[in-house]
Design an enzyme around this catalytic site. Structure first.
Site, PDB file in Angstrom:
ATOM      1  N   CYS A 109      17.692  46.436  14.054  1.00 36.27           N
ATOM      2  CA  CYS A 109      17.472  47.021  15.597  1.00 36.27           C
ATOM      3  C   CYS A 109      17.478  45.776  16.605  1.00 36.27           C
ATOM      4  CB  CYS A 109      17.084  47.735  15.759  1.00 36.27           C
ATOM      5  SG  CYS A 109      17.310  49.321  17.813  1.00 36.27           S
ATOM      6  N   THR A 110      16.365  46.134  17.598  1.00 41.21           N
ATOM      7  CA  THR A 110      15.818  44.676  18.110  1.00 41.21           C
ATOM      8  C   THR A 110      14.850  44.042  17.516  1.00 41.21           C
ATOM      9  OG1 THR A 110      14.468  46.380  18.966  1.00 41.21           O
ATOM     10  CG2 THR A 110      16.362  45.931  19.795  1.00 41.21           C
TER      11      THR A 110
END
Lengths: 231, 231
Positions: A109-110
């Protein structure tokens, strides 16, 4: 890191920070902790419990970053707390240092935005949460809208749940496909989502637009819960 | 529990116990904590951190079972630690009591064996980890080899990762399919396992046999890691 007879001697460090998304860390942990000979360690700046983005769950790190010896595999989860660390040199320089000797540097993800902020994605193909893809290019990476992107020893995964798929790919790389398949069957990973809304290409357009409108909160803020989008 | 305009007022309790499998709890938490108006609480017998089956991860419960007010949704994860609780009356009677007033009583993986030991599955269709299905019938349940099985207000899921699918089904029941799809897209749950070994029907036979031979350890013991099966 050595590999012998289906067993490997590999240290895996998963970095925790306030506001991480729990499944980004626990999904890969659940796969990688089943690798024979692997040691999975949660590490954070301090020894205090680290609160996930919901404020309702905390994980206890086994080591501080300073105590963590150079891991073979570095894994950085995502979560809105990432936004507070994009200029936080103690974490960024630690990531750079660990990356300099890792066999694999990975993110979910981030978490890839943190790798980018540390300069690790410069000129590399990488992915992130679908709402954060445009930020990757601002960090020098080449954004690729795939679930798992591998460029050299850097492996990045798409949003949250993609960490499970990435960990199985990594398990295959580390210990071979038979071990990876044994882990997959052990956690009965035969996904049957009840809806087909897992990607912006397949989700209803009002659902996509609803999340796009809130991307700043979802990626950087603490406003995680959703309401019913207007139909 | 009430439902209004895509937001719901619902208390969800996830029970922790030593030797639970982390993804069984954290997968559903990651989905259900994004429900607007829902409160997800981890509860355990004592307030101490609860060590997962690997011994490498601990979750901190927010409440003890005694402090936990009657939840609308009760969720019991699985894990080898379940075997130590099959005659542990404080947990079993608590489960029975919470079940008497819940809207949904749910389990992931071998969490269904605890529901069974509490007498909650008597005459009900239910599922569990594929290696534990035969134990369900000994507990009075009707074993069904499906990923998610619903019988009245009792919803059971298959092994470990099936809790994510179950939580999305539950999210749809609680708040409607548009909210559930929004959560699915938020966690980018568009699974692409790199292998097709997630169920005993699709995994290579040597992988299935390897885990069958070790089912006692995997379901009840602390021997979680796998080695390469003989080919």
């Amino acid at each position: 890191m050595s590999r012998r007879e289906g067993s490997i001697d590999v240290d895996i460090a998963i970095v925790l920070y306030p506001g991480f998304t729990a499944l980004d860390a626990v999904g890969p942990y659940e796969v990688l902790s089943r690798l024979p000979g692997a040691t999975v360690t949660f590490a954070a700046e301090t020894a205090d419990p680290v609160l996930a983005d919901t404020g309702r769950l905390a994980l206890i790190p086994a080591l501080t970053l300073a105590e963590c010896s150079r891991p073979d595999v570095l894994l950085v989860p995502g979560g809105p707390g990432q936004a507070n660390l994009m200029e936080h040199q103690p974490i960024l320089s630690w990531l750079r240092e660990m990356h300099s000797s890792s066999s694999w540097t990975t993110s979910v993800c981030t978490g890839s935005l943190l790798l980018g902020a540390a300069g690790i994605l410069e000129g590399r193909r990488a992915t992130s949460h679908w709402l954060a893809m445009d930020r990757l290019s601002r960090l020098g990476a080449i954004p690729v809208s795939e679930r798992i992107v591998c460029d050299g020893k850097v492996m990045t995964a798409a949003g949250v749940s993609a960490g499970i798929d990435m960990a199985l790919v990594l398990a295959g790389e580390l210990a071979g496909s038979v071990v990876a398949q044994t882990i997959q069957l052990g956690i009965e990973y035969d996904p049957h989502p009840p809806f087909g809304a897992g990607s912006p290409e397949t989700a209803p357009s009002n659902v996509v637009q609803y999340l796009r409108d809130r991307s700043r909160f979802l990626i950087e803020g603490d406003q995680r819960s959703v309401r019913e989008p207007d139909s």
